[in-house]
Design an enzyme around this catalytic site. Structure first.
Site, PDB file in Angstrom:
ATOM      1  N   ARG A  91     -45.223   4.974  -6.698  1.00 14.21           N
ATOM      2  CA  ARG A  91     -45.988   4.527  -7.863  1.00 14.21           C
ATOM      3  C   ARG A  91     -45.249   4.733  -9.174  1.00 14.21           C
ATOM      4  NH1 ARG A  91     -48.618   6.509  -3.958  1.00 14.21           N
ATOM      5  NH2 ARG A  91     -50.485   5.533  -3.108  1.00 14.21           N
ATOM      6  N   THR A  92     -44.726   5.926  -9.382  1.00 15.00           N
ATOM      7  CA  THR A  92     -44.089   6.212 -10.672  1.00 15.00           C
ATOM      8  C   THR A  92     -42.871   5.336 -10.893  1.00 15.00           C
ATOM      9  OG1 THR A  92     -44.858   8.508 -10.571  1.00 15.00           O
ATOM     10  CG2 THR A  92     -43.075   8.014 -12.108  1.00 15.00           C
ATOM     11  N   LYS A 107     -22.166  13.382  -2.312  1.00 12.74           N
ATOM     12  CA  LYS A 107     -20.764  13.775  -2.240  1.00 12.74           C
ATOM     13  C   LYS A 107     -20.497  15.059  -3.024  1.00 12.74           C
ATOM     14  CE  LYS A 107     -19.510   8.857  -2.155  1.00 12.74           C
ATOM     15  NZ  LYS A 107     -18.819   7.765  -2.882  1.00 12.74           N
ATOM     16  N   ARG A 126     -36.541  11.704 -12.145  1.00 19.13           N
ATOM     17  CA  ARG A 126     -37.355  12.537 -11.273  1.00 19.13           C
ATOM     18  C   ARG A 126     -36.416  13.389 -10.428  1.00 19.13           C
ATOM     19  NH1 ARG A 126     -42.521  11.039  -7.592  1.00 19.13           N
ATOM     20  NH2 ARG A 126     -43.419  11.214  -9.678  1.00 19.13           N
TER      21      ARG A 126
END
Length: 302
Positions: A52-53, A81, A102
């Site tokens: 959703r975000t 990596k 996020r």
């Protein structure tokens, strides 16, 4: 204009919050379309999965005439990596005008804001904060009730690990709520460092039934399995509460139920059709609210 970065609900003044709400109203009237980000690029740096975000930010940028780049998890990126957050941020800032980030670690967005040359919007960092979700939550309350001050809020569920809860309670410090009830198992009580940032008293209890009849806004959260280091502890509390028909029957007729989503089984599906259930409406407002935030951070003035 807002501060350069939006990392915490505490970054925002009441005036800035109301500006965002007013902009969200304006975008709704414009059918959520604008060209003010024409020529601008927003990086969506989602080190942790999101549906959703991420999609609502992506939609918000595109509806404002901008373009997005980025990734939806750390898989397949240079992070796998061994690239550091700092190096990833420095790379993205050279490609974009704004970074929406996020991350699973508390404080990751704050750290990024300290080194980035472009604004950072925190789209959720660990169990810390999720300020744009809190803006959506209170915007929903304003849309449904017409006001925020004086309402009784009941926040139910995972108050220890729930970043949306932290941001909502901190955003409420800019208003004058009535009573604020925090209902959770003892193991999931709100953390002291969060409670210490609040400027209003809270009433902590493990009984929803004791407070549901005087609640105006019931904010339900899921028990977040991914935040538990010990699965045994999660199993002890995973089904502590369930909002069902009998719960709603005890609520005021003009009360409302919110949930930041996704839900698991903490709200009975049969509740969805009841007038108090506003969580899908709440989710539908995400794009215009995030358009309002982006406008205040990097949008062109009208």
């Amino acid at each position: 204009m807002l501060p350069k970065h939006v990392i915490s609900s505490l970054d925002l003044s009441k005036e800035e919050i109301e500006l965002i709400f007013d902009e969200a109203d304006r975008y709704e009237k414009l059918n959520r379309t604008s060209k003010e980000l024409d020529g601008k690029v927003v990086a969506l740096a989602f080190f942790e999965p999101s549906t959703r975000t991420r999609n609502s930010f992506d939609s918000a940028v595109q509806r404002m005439g901008g373009r997005t780049i980025g990734f939806s998890s750390s898989e397949g990126t240079s992070v796998e990596k061994g690239e550091t957050i700092a190096d990833t941020v420095r790379m993205l800032e050279s490609y974009s005008d704004l970074i929406v980030m996020r991350h699973k670690l508390d404080g990751a967005a704050k750290f990024a804001s300290e080194i980035s040359k472009v604004p950072i919007i925190n789209a959720g960092d660990g169990k810390h904060e999720h300020p744009t979700q809190a803006l959506i939550d209170l915007y929903t309350v304003r849309k449904v009730k017409g006001y925020i001050d004086g309402l009784n809020f009941c926040v139910l569920g995972d108050l220890k690990y729930g970043r949306a809860v932290n941001s909502l309670l901190r955003l409420l410090t800019k208003f004058k709520p009535g009573k604020v009830f925090l209902v959770s198992p003892q193991q999931l009580r709100i953390r002291t460092e969060v409670k210490d940032t609040l400027n209003f008293p809270v009433i902590e209890t493990d009984s929803l039934q004791d407070v549901i009849d005087i609640t105006d806004v019931l904010y339900v959260t899921r028990i977040q399995k991914e935040r538990f280091a010990d699965e045994v502890e999660f199993e002890k509390v995973k089904e502590s509460y369930k909002v069902d028909i009998s719960t709603v029957n005890s609520m005021r007729k003009d009360s409302m139920i919110l949930h930041p989503l996704p839900r698991v089984n903490e709200i009975d599906r049969r509740v969805d059709k009841l007038p108090q259930a506003k969580y899908f409406y709440q989710a539908s407002l995400g794009v215009q609210v995030r358009m309002g935030v982006i406008h205040q951070v990097i949008g062109d003035s009208r």
